[in-house]
Motif scaffolding. Structure first.
Motif, short mmCIF file in Angstrom:
data_model
loop_
_atom_site.label_atom_id
_atom_site.label_comp_id
_atom_site.label_asym_id
_atom_site.label_seq_id
_atom_site.Cartn_x
_atom_site.Cartn_y
_atom_site.Cartn_z
N LEU A 1 35.94 16.03 25.95
CA LEU A 1 36.44 15.90 27.31
C LEU A 1 35.32 16.02 28.35
O LEU A 1 35.34 15.31 29.36
CB LEU A 1 37.50 16.97 27.59
N TRP A 2 34.32 16.89 28.10
CA TRP A 2 33.25 17.04 29.08
C TRP A 2 32.51 15.71 29.29
O TRP A 2 32.09 15.39 30.40
CB TRP A 2 32.27 18.13 28.66
N ALA A 3 32.38 14.93 28.19
CA ALA A 3 31.70 13.64 28.30
C ALA A 3 32.53 12.66 29.11
O ALA A 3 32.00 11.90 29.94
CB ALA A 3 31.41 13.08 26.92
N VAL A 4 33.85 12.67 28.90
CA VAL A 4 34.73 11.78 29.66
C VAL A 4 34.68 12.14 31.14
O VAL A 4 34.57 11.26 32.01
CB VAL A 4 36.17 11.86 29.14
N TYR A 5 34.74 13.43 31.44
CA TYR A 5 34.68 13.86 32.84
C TYR A 5 33.34 13.50 33.47
O TYR A 5 33.28 13.02 34.62
CB TYR A 5 34.91 15.37 32.93
N ALA A 6 32.26 13.74 32.74
CA ALA A 6 30.92 13.46 33.29
C ALA A 6 30.74 11.97 33.56
O ALA A 6 30.22 11.56 34.61
CB ALA A 6 29.85 13.97 32.34
#
Length: 425
Positions: free
Chosen positions: A128-133
């Motif tokens: 999820l952190w990659a999607v948000y970033a």
């Protein structure tokens, strides 16, 4: 207040001095579809088509990977947040480095972000952190892109109002076509494929902008101060025009109390009462109304465009009232159509007024203030719509929105700088 000029300097839509001195030569209207406008039209259409895919791609990708529904909201917030925050900086950068360069850089950022998301969803379940970033990268790209649109339209369109009207029609069509195409592609392939298509739209947009051949503007090589000094100078230009800050001040209330709640409450009310299919159809009807509003703006040239646009905004009340009263689907469709046409007509009148009355060297920054304020207040209105409707009732919030809509129109027409501002060109 900015007063229309009364000198005899030639504007892009005026006949040449030679034509005016030789009456036997017919004065031809300027051609809208010149090479630069065609390229810019394709760039904007492609980018808007791509933007319409993003909510569908995020929803399908995250829910398909087993993520909770809240993750979709966080991902969309990661996209919209940087857009609202960084658009002011985008306005300064567009003035400093020219709008065309900043829009090409913005498309490159969005191309990288969409390509990375395409690979991530195609090869597995991205964290999820990659999607948000990566969503935030796309939001920054949109923030760098948006301010330059305002100052580019007058440079590529010999008739600014017609140019804005054509672009508004395209936006309405892409608002319908982008999500529809993404939905079909998700069904046939995957969310990764949607992001790959999304990336290709930004590639097309960037290439078209690269091919633009714009004549140098005096503001391109103007001496520049520090970043903060230019931001402050943009604020001074903004506050020096009573019609400009007056409309935007009214619009912040309007966005918070009318536009913000209208979309989420419409989605909830229509979906619960008639199903998601009916809601999708009504959004398509709203888009069709926007097309008609843009076409009307192609034909009508009111002497006082802001006053005419304010009168048109009364049509939004129709949509709020029929929703609040829970009327049958045909009435809801009529309300969506009228609201779409009214909003599109106002936006063309507003965009054309800003682009023709504000000096080119300040236009990007002033447009950025407009976008930032609108985004923040509409976002706040959407966030609070649910809790307020739960406490007071959805019908009551919608009817109150209709009352506030009419009050906003009344204030716009009562304000002398807004009511009496005349068109240029």
């Amino acid at each position: 207040m900015c007063i229309p000029t009364t000198d005899h300097k030639r504007t892009p839509g005026d006949p040449s001095p030679l034509a005016s001195s030789l009456p036997f030569l017919p004065a031809e209207p300027p051609r809208l579809w010149n090479r630069n406008f065609r390229l810019f039209f394709v760039a904007r259409t492609a980018a808007l088509f791509g933007d319409g895919m993003i909510p569908v791609a995020l929803t399908a990708g995250l829910l398909g990977a087993g993520r909770p529904p809240a993750a979709v909201g966080y991902a969309l917030a990661a996209w919209m947040g940087p857009l609202a925050v960084f658009v002011l900086f985008g306005g300064v950068l567009a003035d400093r480095f020219t709008p065309r360069r900043m829009m090409i850089i913005a498309d490159a950022l969005r191309l990288v972000g969409a390509s990375a998301l395409a690979v991530s969803f195609a090869t597995g379940n991205p964290p999820l952190w990659a999607v948000y970033a990566l969503s935030a990268v796309a939001g920054v790209g949109a923030a760098l892109f948006q301010p330059g649109v305002a100052s580019t339209v007058p440079r590529v369109a010999p008739d600014v109002q017609r140019g804005n009207a054509v672009l508004r029609v395209s936006e309405a069509l892409m608002t319908m076509a982008g999500p529809a195409f993404a939905g079909v592609l998700v069904g046939l392939a995957s969310a990764g494929a949607v992001y790959a298509a999304n990336a290709s739209t930004f590639l097309v947009s960037g290439l078209c902008l690269f091919l633009l051949r714009l004549a140098p503007a005096p503001s391109d090589d103007a001496p520049r101060g520090s970043f903060l000094a230019e931001l402050a100078d943009g604020w001074r230009e903004f506050t020096a025009r009573s019609w400009l800050w007056g409309v935007i001040a009214i619009w912040t209330v309007y966005g918070f109390a009318v536009l913000g709640p209208m979309l989420p409450l419409t989605a909830v009310e229509v979906t619960e009462a008639h199903g998601s299919g009916t809601y999708g159809a009504l959004m398509a009807v709203n888009g069709a109304g926007s097309v008609v509003g843009g076409l009307l703006a192609l034909r009508l040239r009111p002497r006082r465009p802001l006053a005419a646009g304010a009168v048109a905004l009364t049509g939004v009340c129709v949509n709020l009232i029929v929703l609040g009263l829970g009327l049958p689907v045909p009435a809801l469709g009529a309300g969506q159509f009228v609201a779409g046409a009214a909003s599109a007509f106002w936006l063309v009148m507003w965009s054309t007024t800003v682009q023709t009355h504000v000096p080119p060297q300040a236009l990007n920054r002033l447009h950025a203030y407009d976008v930032a304020g609108s985004l923040l207040m509409v976002a706040a209105g959407r966030a609070l719509a649910g809790p307020v409707a739960d406490r007071l009732g959805t019908a009551e919030v919608l009817i109150a929105g209709a009352v506030i809509n009419m009050l906003a129109v009344g204030v716009l027409l009562a304000a002398r700088p807004v009511r009496r501002l005349e068109r240029i060109g």
